[in-house]
Write a protein that holds these residues in place. Structure first.
Motif, PDB file in Angstrom:
ATOM      1  N   UNK A  87      -5.653 -13.111  -1.741  1.00 18.98           N
ATOM      2  CA  UNK A  87      -4.926 -11.935  -2.206  1.00 18.98           C
ATOM      3  C   UNK A  87      -3.432 -12.186  -2.419  1.00 18.98           C
ATOM      4  N   UNK A  88      -2.992 -13.396  -2.124  1.00 21.85           N
ATOM      5  CA  UNK A  88      -1.550 -13.658  -2.203  1.00 21.85           C
ATOM      6  C   UNK A  88      -1.043 -13.557  -3.644  1.00 21.85           C
ATOM      7  N   UNK A  89      -1.786 -14.052  -4.584  1.00 26.55           N
ATOM      8  CA  UNK A  89      -1.361 -14.028  -5.988  1.00 26.55           C
ATOM      9  C   UNK A  89      -1.200 -12.591  -6.484  1.00 26.55           C
ATOM     10  N   UNK A  90      -2.145 -11.738  -6.129  1.00 28.24           N
ATOM     11  CA  UNK A  90      -2.047 -10.333  -6.525  1.00 28.24           C
ATOM     12  C   UNK A  90      -0.856  -9.654  -5.863  1.00 28.24           C
ATOM     13  N   UNK A  91      -0.672  -9.934  -4.579  1.00 28.67           N
ATOM     14  CA  UNK A  91       0.451  -9.333  -3.851  1.00 28.67           C
ATOM     15  C   UNK A  91       1.787  -9.782  -4.447  1.00 28.67           C
ATOM     16  N   UNK A  92       1.921 -11.077  -4.726  1.00 29.40           N
ATOM     17  CA  UNK A  92       3.171 -11.595  -5.279  1.00 29.40           C
ATOM     18  C   UNK A  92       3.470 -10.979  -6.639  1.00 29.40           C
ATOM     19  N   UNK A  93       2.411 -10.788  -7.442  1.00 28.07           N
ATOM     20  CA  UNK A  93       2.595 -10.192  -8.757  1.00 28.07           C
ATOM     21  C   UNK A  93       3.092  -8.746  -8.643  1.00 28.07           C
ATOM     22  N   UNK A  94       2.460  -7.967  -7.781  1.00 27.12           N
ATOM     23  CA  UNK A  94       2.841  -6.558  -7.637  1.00 27.12           C
ATOM     24  C   UNK A  94       4.202  -6.407  -6.960  1.00 27.12           C
ATOM     25  N   UNK A  95       4.498  -7.243  -5.977  1.00 27.20           N
ATOM     26  CA  UNK A  95       5.802  -7.180  -5.322  1.00 27.20           C
ATOM     27  C   UNK A  95       6.919  -7.560  -6.286  1.00 27.20           C
ATOM     28  N   UNK A 140       1.710   3.718  -7.274  1.00 26.31           N
ATOM     29  CA  UNK A 140       0.825   3.272  -6.203  1.00 26.31           C
ATOM     30  C   UNK A 140       1.332   2.084  -5.424  1.00 26.31           C
ATOM     31  N   UNK A 141       2.645   1.861  -5.349  1.00 29.39           N
ATOM     32  CA  UNK A 141       3.176   0.675  -4.685  1.00 29.39           C
ATOM     33  C   UNK A 141       4.280   1.009  -3.681  1.00 29.39           C
ATOM     34  N   UNK A 142       4.210   2.190  -3.090  1.00 24.18           N
ATOM     35  CA  UNK A 142       5.209   2.580  -2.096  1.00 24.18           C
ATOM     36  C   UNK A 142       5.151   1.695  -0.861  1.00 24.18           C
ATOM     37  N   UNK A 143       3.985   1.214  -0.508  1.00 19.83           N
ATOM     38  CA  UNK A 143       3.846   0.403   0.706  1.00 19.83           C
ATOM     39  C   UNK A 143       4.626  -0.903   0.637  1.00 19.83           C
ATOM     40  N   UNK A 144       5.014  -1.334  -0.564  1.00 19.11           N
ATOM     41  CA  UNK A 144       5.771  -2.579  -0.690  1.00 19.11           C
ATOM     42  C   UNK A 144       7.210  -2.419  -0.203  1.00 19.11           C
ATOM     43  N   UNK A 145       7.799  -1.245  -0.342  1.00 19.15           N
ATOM     44  CA  UNK A 145       9.182  -1.067   0.101  1.00 19.15           C
ATOM     45  C   UNK A 145       9.260  -0.458   1.500  1.00 19.15           C
ATOM     46  N   UNK A 146       8.158   0.080   2.003  1.00 18.93           N
ATOM     47  CA  UNK A 146       8.156   0.623   3.367  1.00 18.93           C
ATOM     48  C   UNK A 146       7.773  -0.424   4.399  1.00 18.93           C
ATOM     49  N   UNK A 147       7.289  -1.564   3.957  1.00 20.11           N
ATOM     50  CA  UNK A 147       6.878  -2.618   4.881  1.00 20.11           C
ATOM     51  C   UNK A 147       5.454  -2.495   5.360  1.00 20.11           C
ATOM     52  N   UNK A 148       4.707  -1.527   4.846  1.00 24.70           N
ATOM     53  CA  UNK A 148       3.322  -1.352   5.263  1.00 24.70           C
ATOM     54  C   UNK A 148       2.367  -2.369   4.628  1.00 24.70           C
ATOM     55  N   UNK A 149       2.858  -3.104   3.649  1.00 23.81           N
ATOM     56  CA  UNK A 149       2.023  -4.122   3.016  1.00 23.81           C
ATOM     57  C   UNK A 149       2.796  -5.436   2.987  1.00 23.81           C
TER      58      UNK A 149
END
Length: 357
Positions: free
Chosen positions: A71-79, A53-62
């Motif tokens: 939401x920055x902490x969650x984003x940094x963790x998942x990225x 569920x994390x394709x958007x991180x490598x496509x630039x959509x997120x």
């Protein structure tokens, strides 16, 4: 009080972070990126990241939110987890090139630029050359088709033609897949000539998937019927019935093949004229003289129809009379047979098999 609330808030954040990373694998693909396998690596890694569920991180959509965003902490963790997947799936000599990139999107973009389009024309030439030289050989139909399909997909990746007319684009791909169907049929082994002719002689050539299904079905039919190369219907019947050629008889007395000890002429000389004629080394003088006279004269005599009828009648009587019923008539017929045939039977198995034993 404020310090207690802050400590409690940090504990909740740490608990949430731990739950998001729990049971997350360090790798999502077993393929490691080298300088020559970017296409297969990127496809496998993209599938693995998508399944999490994390394709958007490598496509630039997120993209990354500002650090003040909740939401920055969650984003940094998942990225960071996506970056771990990328780093763990590349070879050790490539890891230093992306290790300090700020985001997983930056890592993905750099690798695509470095290896994705590298030497595109040379790689296209190599792929097309390997496609046209590829034949089935010892591969199964499924393995042969998979090898072709892999090369076709890699070729499509390196082709970057842009089309302004949609109908022309559709016609191009229709012709392209027709050519690929011909390549698949042409690379098959000769044993598939029948199904290949049926497909090519049809009014319309079906799609590559249907052609593959028909050829693969023919291969399964051949395997079931044991009609692969080197096997025939007679061999299949022999294996199915559990019977083969008649085992050769072996005499434990004279150690010759073609008869058993019960019918050995050395032990049972009385059976010579009943079951056949004696071996060539133990023929009677009359038979030897008759053979020598026939060979010296150069004439090749044959049994007359009357003699054949007498011989057949005699053999028929042997099947209904005891073995001890050999008479002078049998001896005369056997000697006439030896003297009249073009080429005498040799010792061993042929002596018995001529009379059906």
């Amino acid at each position: 009080m404020a310090e207690a609330m802050g400590t409690q808030k940090d504990a909740v954040l740490d608990t949430g972070s731990a739950s998001k990373t729990e049971n997350v694998p360090l790798q999502v693909t077993s393929i490691r990126l080298t300088k020559d396998n970017y296409l297969s690596w990127s496809a496998a890694l993209e599938i693995g990241i998508t399944s999490r569920g994390r394709l958007s991180y490598i496509t630039g959509d997120k993209p990354a939110p500002i650090k003040s965003d909740p939401q920055w902490a969650t984003w940094a963790l998942e990225d960071s987890q996506v970056k771990v997947w990328i780093i763990s799936s590349v070879s050790s000599d490539i890891q230093p090139l992306i290790l300090r990139k700020p985001t997983s999107f930056d890592m993905w973009t750099v690798l695509a630029k470095m290896y994705g389009r590298k030497k595109r024309h040379l790689r296209t030439y190599q792929i097309k050359r390997s496609i046209y030289s590829l034949t089935q050989g010892d591969l199964s139909v499924a393995a042969f088709y998979a090898a072709l399909k892999t090369k076709w997909e890699e070729l499509d990746y390196h082709v970057t033609d842009e089309w302004t007319c949609g109908s022309d684009h559709s016609l191009y791909w229709e012709k392209e897949w027709m050519d690929r169907t011909f390549l698949f049929l042409g690379g098959l082994r000769d044993e598939f000539e029948s199904i290949r002719s049926q497909i090519l002689n049809g009014d319309e050539i079906p799609g590559i998937e249907e052609v593959y299904a028909r050829v693969e079905s023919e291969e399964q039919r051949r395997q079931v019927m044991h009609l692969d190369t080197g096997h025939g219907p007679s061999a299949f019947v022999s294996r199915a019935s559990g019977t083969g050629q008649r085992p050769a008889r072996h005499c434990t007395h004279c150690h010759k093949l073609g008869h058993s000890v019960d019918f050995c002429w050395d032990l049972h000389p009385e059976k010579r004229l009943v079951r056949g004629r004696p071996p060539s080394g133990k023929r009677s003088p009359s038979v030897s003289d008759s053979s020598q006279s026939n060979s010296s004269s150069g004439a090749k005599s044959k049994l007359s129809p009357a003699q054949l009828q007498e011989l057949q009648a005699y053999i028929s009587r042997l099947s209904t009379t005891p073995e001890e019923s050999s008479t002078s008539e049998g001896a005369q017929l056997a000697q006439a047979l030896v003297a009249s045939t073009d080429q005498g039977l040799g010792d061993g198995e042929e002596d018995w098999d001529w009379f059906g034993y």
